[in-house]
Design an enzyme around this catalytic site. Structure first.
Site, short mmCIF file in Angstrom:
data_model
loop_
_atom_site.label_atom_id
_atom_site.label_comp_id
_atom_site.label_asym_id
_atom_site.label_seq_id
_atom_site.Cartn_x
_atom_site.Cartn_y
_atom_site.Cartn_z
N GLU A 1 0.86 -1.20 0.00
CA GLU A 1 0.00 0.00 0.00
C GLU A 1 0.88 1.24 0.00
O GLU A 1 1.83 1.33 0.78
CB GLU A 1 -0.92 0.02 1.24
CG GLU A 1 -1.80 1.27 1.24
CD GLU A 1 -2.81 1.29 2.38
OE1 GLU A 1 -2.72 0.44 3.28
OE2 GLU A 1 -3.69 2.18 2.35
N GLU B 1 -6.12 -5.15 7.91
CA GLU B 1 -5.01 -4.23 8.15
C GLU B 1 -4.82 -4.02 9.65
O GLU B 1 -5.74 -4.25 10.44
CB GLU B 1 -5.21 -2.90 7.42
CG GLU B 1 -6.45 -2.15 7.82
CD GLU B 1 -6.66 -0.89 6.97
OE1 GLU B 1 -5.72 -0.44 6.32
OE2 GLU B 1 -7.80 -0.38 6.98
N GLU C 1 -7.67 2.27 -3.49
CA GLU C 1 -8.33 2.08 -2.19
C GLU C 1 -9.24 3.29 -1.92
O GLU C 1 -8.77 4.43 -1.90
CB GLU C 1 -7.29 1.98 -1.06
CG GLU C 1 -6.60 0.65 -1.03
CD GLU C 1 -5.83 0.43 0.29
OE1 GLU C 1 -6.09 1.16 1.27
OE2 GLU C 1 -4.96 -0.47 0.31
N ASP D 1 -11.61 0.30 1.51
CA ASP D 1 -10.73 0.51 2.66
C ASP D 1 -11.53 0.72 3.95
O ASP D 1 -12.68 1.18 3.91
CB ASP D 1 -9.87 1.76 2.37
CG ASP D 1 -8.58 1.77 3.17
OD1 ASP D 1 -8.40 0.88 4.01
OD2 ASP D 1 -7.76 2.69 2.94
N ASN E 1 -4.22 5.05 -2.09
CA ASN E 1 -5.42 5.60 -1.45
C ASN E 1 -5.95 6.79 -2.25
O ASN E 1 -5.19 7.67 -2.64
CB ASN E 1 -5.11 6.07 -0.03
CG ASN E 1 -4.81 4.91 0.89
OD1 ASN E 1 -5.71 4.18 1.29
ND2 ASN E 1 -3.53 4.70 1.19
P1 C2E Z 1 -5.21 3.50 5.55
O1 C2E Z 1 -5.41 3.67 4.08
O2 C2E Z 1 -6.18 2.67 6.24
O3 C2E Z 1 -3.79 3.04 5.78
C1 C2E Z 1 -3.43 2.16 6.73
C2 C2E Z 1 -2.96 2.88 7.91
O4 C2E Z 1 -2.76 1.94 8.96
C3 C2E Z 1 -1.57 3.54 7.70
O5 C2E Z 1 -1.49 4.69 8.45
C4 C2E Z 1 -0.64 2.55 8.30
O6 C2E Z 1 0.58 3.08 8.71
C5 C2E Z 1 -1.45 2.07 9.45
N1 C2E Z 1 -1.03 0.73 9.87
C6 C2E Z 1 -0.71 -0.35 9.13
N2 C2E Z 1 -0.43 -1.40 9.92
C7 C2E Z 1 -0.63 -0.99 11.20
C8 C2E Z 1 -0.49 -1.64 12.46
O7 C2E Z 1 -0.17 -2.82 12.61
N3 C2E Z 1 -0.79 -0.90 13.56
C9 C2E Z 1 -1.13 0.43 13.45
N4 C2E Z 1 -1.39 1.09 14.54
N5 C2E Z 1 -1.28 1.06 12.27
C10 C2E Z 1 -1.00 0.33 11.16
P2 C2E Z 1 -0.95 5.96 7.89
O8 C2E Z 1 0.11 5.76 6.93
O9 C2E Z 1 -0.69 6.88 9.01
O10 C2E Z 1 -2.16 6.50 7.04
C11 C2E Z 1 -3.31 6.84 7.63
C12 C2E Z 1 -4.35 7.03 6.63
O11 C2E Z 1 -4.06 8.14 5.85
C13 C2E Z 1 -4.52 5.94 5.66
O12 C2E Z 1 -5.26 4.92 6.22
C14 C2E Z 1 -5.20 6.59 4.54
O13 C2E Z 1 -6.57 6.66 4.77
C15 C2E Z 1 -4.61 7.92 4.61
N6 C2E Z 1 -3.55 8.03 3.59
C16 C2E Z 1 -2.26 7.71 3.66
N7 C2E Z 1 -1.64 8.03 2.51
C17 C2E Z 1 -2.60 8.54 1.70
C18 C2E Z 1 -2.57 9.05 0.37
O14 C2E Z 1 -1.56 9.07 -0.37
N8 C2E Z 1 -3.75 9.47 -0.14
C19 C2E Z 1 -4.90 9.45 0.61
N9 C2E Z 1 -6.00 9.90 0.07
N10 C2E Z 1 -4.94 8.99 1.85
C20 C2E Z 1 -3.79 8.52 2.39
MG MG Z 2 -5.58 2.54 2.68
MG MG Z 3 -7.29 1.47 6.05
#
Ligand code: C2E
Ligand code: MG
Ligand code: MG
Length: 760
Positions: free
Chosen positions: A542, A718, A632, A662, A600
């Site tokens: 991802e 996830e 996603e 997602d 995403n």
């Molecule tokens: P998401 O799409 O649900 O991404 C998964 C989030 O869960 C990611 O947080 C990831 O770091 C976190 N994660 C994965 N495995 C674990 C785990 O075992 N434990 C915990 N506590 N967290 C885990 P992240 O990277 O902080 O991103 C948060 C959200 O921000 C994402 O949720 C997504 O909705 C959004 N996001 C991130 N990058 C983008 C992007 O390029 N575009 C858009 N539109 N949204 C993004």
């Molecule tokens: Mg995602």
């Molecule tokens: Mg997610």
């Protein structure tokens, strides 16, 4: 304030101003008019006085000449008889008779010194006792007061003159004039025959010697005017003026007047002395009413004009007022109609925001109470609309509005601002008081609903600067409200400076974001996904964005919500896809076998009809097949519009993109909606993992996995952080896993080195 209301007020103001001006104008007009009328009256009065004086004086001169003529006549007659004693009686008789007739005398007699009268008519009379005889014998030619002539049975004036013979008085000639002989000559006619002043000749003691009232035209009865002045003028005057009169009459060269009131009739008597006889005066008796009628005829004319003018002014003013009233009334009616539209919210039946703003401003200016602006909304109101329909959504809004309305105190107001967002201008004593009020609203609302309870989130802004715009106060309350949204039960937060800090921080981010994009501060991180079926095998990754700002890594949670608000997310998402394609191309060039990268995409894109085309363009620009990309989209995107989401999914499919739903389970996901969405993967949110010990929760995950499979979707979970979680999901039949247990999101270089290289 609506334009119409302002117009109406300005009309009313103008009306009051104009009314005041009109009243002032009328008052001025009445005052000026009265002064003018008074002036006209006094001037006409004085002119009438002057005129009357002049007329009387002229008449006196005339009468004077008349008396003079009479006295002269008597003298002449007397001079014709110096030797009457020598004449025969017959000669005397015929001479006297002829003179008498020629001069229209009643009689002319010669009186001998002993008083014996020689009358051609043969009467035997002696006048020795008469005043005129005595006076003439003393050498005076005189005009007697009316005396009763016995032979004629008439009142006569006698003009007597001594007969001289060699300077010796040898007798008297007495000419008898009928008392009324001069009447016509004495009277003064004013304007017409209907008004006349009675003239009279009076002696120094006021006795009337000859009066105009004595002879009246045939058929005319003597009236009061004449009657009361028929013996002595002085007696008609008031006692206080009598002495003055007697004094005036004793002088020569006096022209004056006095007033007399008899039996309710007012008279003005003008008098003037006669030169011909120091004992005689001329007096004219004017009836004051008759005199005034002359005056009033003129003033009445002016008054009538004045009144007509006033009436015209009054009519014009009245018409003007009616016009203004009608206009204002019409304006009010149309204003009321407009107000109903502009001021009443069609959904709740209460204030619109515009009206709220007006009232709130006024309350803040007028009332010294402490106020706070409370903003609240209904969590996931969209779901209520989607699940139960718009009619039910509206009903919820109405019930909430009615409940809030009931909870308001005096001098408080509220309105629906937009959709499910309400503002309340709440007065308060202290914070506890405010919280109590909010708690009451929450419990009152929950009392109204049986099946489900709308969850309300409140933001409170305590108003300090009352001149701050209501909109800005509302913004602050909104900021506070956002911090407590989606807490499952009604909650509240007071706006604080820390929130302002957060806002300021947001501002800084907004100022820097474009530059950050241009200078590649947004970095692509990748988190691998592994198969749970068989040995852990890399199935994809991802793409997750990180902002490398001044050396520190900022997670997306810090900036993505803001970018979604200001729509910068659109640029960022395309940028990340671009970076992913670039990376895929690089790997392809390096001979690395393709792996599926999920990117995403924010729900914000859904409002852009060119969204999917743009994605395909980016892929095409790098020569990357959409089949290498998984899009996603979070399940909450379905809240906005399921139809749009379905359409977007179809388009994505048609280009060959993989699709993943997602964060499934994080919100109010409807399992039902899944059947309509042509997605490849269902991504189970990590909230499900928080309760892995709970059998019921595990059953639900198992059910979701089964259902997804039955709809032809793969499942990925996830947020797997432990081996236990991984084992559980494997046992429940989940296809793939993503989580810190396997690997954290990492920079691409690390991914290439640690994941791709160790893959084989
Ligand atoms: P998401 O799409 O649900 O991404 C998964 C989030 O869960 C990611 O947080 C990831 O770091 C976190 N994660 C994965 N495995 C674990 C785990 O075992 N434990 C915990 N506590 N967290 C885990 P992240 O990277 O902080 O991103 C948060 C959200 O921000 C994402 O949720 C997504 O909705 C959004 N996001 C991130 N990058 C983008 C992007 O390029 N575009 C858009 N539109 N949204 C993004
Ligand atoms: Mg995602
Ligand atoms: Mg997610």
């Amino acid at each position: 304030m609506s334009k119409n209301a302002a117009k109406e007020r300005s009309y009313e103001k103008k009306q009051i101003l104009f009314s005041t001006l009109i009243i002032i104008a009328i008052a001025v007009f009445v005052i000026v008019g009265s002064v003018f009328m008074y002036n006209v009256f006094t001037q006409v009065n004085s002119a009438t006085n002057d005129y009357t004086y002049e007329v009387t004086a002229n008449k006196a001169v005339y009468v004077d000449n008349l008396i003079n003529d009479e006295l002269g006549l008597a003298k002449n007659i007397a001079s014709a008889f110096p030797d009457y004693r020598e004449n025969s009686r017959d000669t005397l008789n015929s001479k006297l008779e002829q003179l008498s007739r020629n001069n229209e005398m009643l009689n002319i007699i010669i009186v001998e010194p002993d008083g014996t009268a020689i009358s051609y008519r043969g009467e035997d009379i002696n006048v020795s006792s008469r005043e005129y005889f005595k006076s003439a014998m003393e050498g005076n030619t005189c005009f007697s007061q009316p005396i009763y002539s016995t032979p004629d049975q008439k009142m006569v004036n006698v003009i007597a003159s001594p007969i001289y013979n060699n300077d010796e008085i040898i007798g008297v000639v007495a000419c008898m004039r009928e008392a009324g002989y001069y009447s016509d000559e004495l009277n003064i006619t004013i304007n017409s025959d209907t008004h006349r002043a009675y003239g009279c000749i009076i002696s120094s003691d006021g006795t009337i010697i000859s009066s105009g009232a004595k002879v009246l035209p045939e058929g005319v009865q003597p009236d009061d005017d004449a009657k009361f002045f028929d013996s002595n003028i002085v007696l008609a005057a008031e006692e206080s003026t009598r002495n003055t009169l007697i004094d005036d009459f004793s002088k020569s060269d006096v022209t004056n007047s006095f007033r007399a009131s008899i039996d309710g009739n007012n008279y003005v008597v003008y008098y003037s002395d006669l030169k011909s006889d120091s004992d005689l005066h001329y007096a004219a008796i004017y009836n004051e009413d008759a005199l005034l009628s002359n005056l009033s005829r003129y003033t009445n004319g002016v008054l009538r004009l004045f009144i007509i003018f006033l009436i015209i002014i009054a009519i014009i003013t009245l018409l003007f007022f009616i016009t203004i009233r009608v206009t204002v009334k019409k304006l009010k009616v149309s204003n009321e109609r407009l107000s109903a539209i502009a001021y009443i919210d069609s959904v709740t039946g209460f204030n619109t925001y515009g009206r709220f703003e007006e009232i709130a401003k006024e309350l803040l200016q007028r009332s010294y109470r402490r106020y706070c602006l409370v903003s609240f909304d209904i969590d996931r109101f969209k779901v209520i609309n989607d699940m139960f329909g718009h009619a039910e959504g509206n009903r919820v809004l109405q019930v909430v509005a009615q409940t809030v309305n009931r909870s308001l105190l005096d001098r408080e107001t509220f309105a629906r601002v937009s959709s499910d967002n309400f503002f309340i201008l709440l007065s308060y004593k202290d914070d506890t008081d405010t919280i109590d009020r909010i708690k009451k609203i929450i419990s009152a609302v929950s009392y109204e609903f049986a099946d489900y309870v709308p969850v309300l989130s409140f933001g409170i802004y305590k108003i300090v600067d009352r001149n701050m715009s209501i909109r800005r106060m509302g913004d602050c309350a909104d900021v506070a409200r956002h911090t407590v949204k989606y807490r499952e039960k009604g909650s509240w937060a007071f706006y604080s400076n820390a929130m302002t800090e957060a806002l300021r921080e947001e501002k800084t981010i907004e100022n820097e974001m474009q530059n950050a994009l241009d200078t590649h501060e947004f970095a692509l991180y990748l988190q691998p996904k592994f198969s749970l079926v068989g040995p852990a095998r890399l199935t994809g990754a991802e793409a997750l964005v990180r902002w490398i700002r001044k050396g520190s890594v900022i997670p997306p949670g810090k900036f993505i919500p803001l970018f979604e608000k200001n729509r910068f997310i659109i640029k960022l998402d395309y940028y990340i896809l671009d970076q992913v394609c670039r990376r895929l191309k690089k790997w392809e060039n390096e001979g690395i076998p393709p792996i599926l990268i999920s990117v995403n995409m924010s729900r914000v894109h859904l409002r852009d009809p060119g969204f999917v085309d743009k994605l395909s363009e980016i892929c095409a620009a790098h020569g990357v097949s959409p089949s290498c990309i998984e899009i996603e989209i979070t399940e909450s995107a379905a809240y906005d519009s399921l139809d749009v989401l379905v359409d977007v999914f179809r388009q994505l499919k048609s280009y060959g993109f993989h699709i993943s739903i997602d964060d499934f389970g994080s919100g109010y996901s409807s399992l039902n909606m899944l059947k309509d969405l042509p997605a490849d993967v269902l991504k189970i949110d990590r909230v499900f993992l928080t309760e892995t010990n709970n059998q019921r929760a595990n059953d639900i995950i198992g059910y979701v996995i089964k259902m997804a499979r039955s709809l032809g979707m793969e499942t990925i979970c996830e947020g797997i952080e432990t081996d236990e979680q991984a084992q559980l999901l494997r046992s429940l039949g989940c296809d793939m896993a993503q989580g810190f247990f396997f690997a954290k999101p990492m920079p691409c270089e690390d991914f290439e080195k640690n994941i791709l290289e160790s893959k084989d």
